[in-house]
Design a protein around this motif. Sequence first.
Motif, short mmCIF file in Angstrom:
data_model
loop_
_atom_site.label_atom_id
_atom_site.label_comp_id
_atom_site.label_asym_id
_atom_site.label_seq_id
_atom_site.Cartn_x
_atom_site.Cartn_y
_atom_site.Cartn_z
N GLU A 24 1.02 13.82 10.97
CA GLU A 24 -0.43 13.67 11.03
C GLU A 24 -1.13 14.79 10.29
N PRO A 27 -0.29 14.48 5.45
CA PRO A 27 -0.06 13.14 4.87
C PRO A 27 0.53 13.27 3.48
N ASP A 30 0.83 9.99 -1.71
CA ASP A 30 0.31 8.63 -1.92
C ASP A 30 -0.98 8.41 -1.15
N GLU A 31 -1.01 8.90 0.10
CA GLU A 31 -2.19 8.68 0.92
C GLU A 31 -3.36 9.56 0.49
N THR A 32 -3.10 10.81 0.17
CA THR A 32 -4.19 11.74 -0.11
C THR A 32 -4.70 11.66 -1.53
N GLU A 35 -4.22 6.96 -3.21
CA GLU A 35 -5.14 6.01 -2.57
C GLU A 35 -6.58 6.45 -2.72
N LYS A 36 -6.84 7.74 -2.73
CA LYS A 36 -8.20 8.23 -2.90
C LYS A 36 -8.75 7.82 -4.26
N ALA A 45 -5.04 -0.56 -1.84
CA ALA A 45 -3.58 -0.57 -1.72
C ALA A 45 -3.13 -1.92 -1.18
#
Length: 97
Positions: A24, A27, A30-32, A35-36, A45
């Motif tokens: 948590e 991250p 890919d997420e930070t 995807e941003k 996504a």
Amino acid sequence: MFFLTIFALFTVHYSLFTDTTASEKWPGVDETVVEKFAKEHGREAKEPFINTDQGDLLLFVFLIAGTVGGFIGGYYWRILMVERAPKIRRDEQKITG
């Protein structure tokens, strides 16, 4: 005995609950990042065509690719080192002799 019990409880507690809190806090890229920027440019996504996160599918694909690559490499190694080697040696003898 008391310190051993405290040490065992401490170890079990942090080994079970550290993994969820660490994911948590940190991250993935890919997420930070990806995807941003994708959201900034209007792309969302979506699920991959072949999801390699399930089980050992990715390892199985690497195993198959390594096996096929090994057979191809071995076949051409045989051609280069066994079948063509005498021709090269004969050509070298004609040049020198």
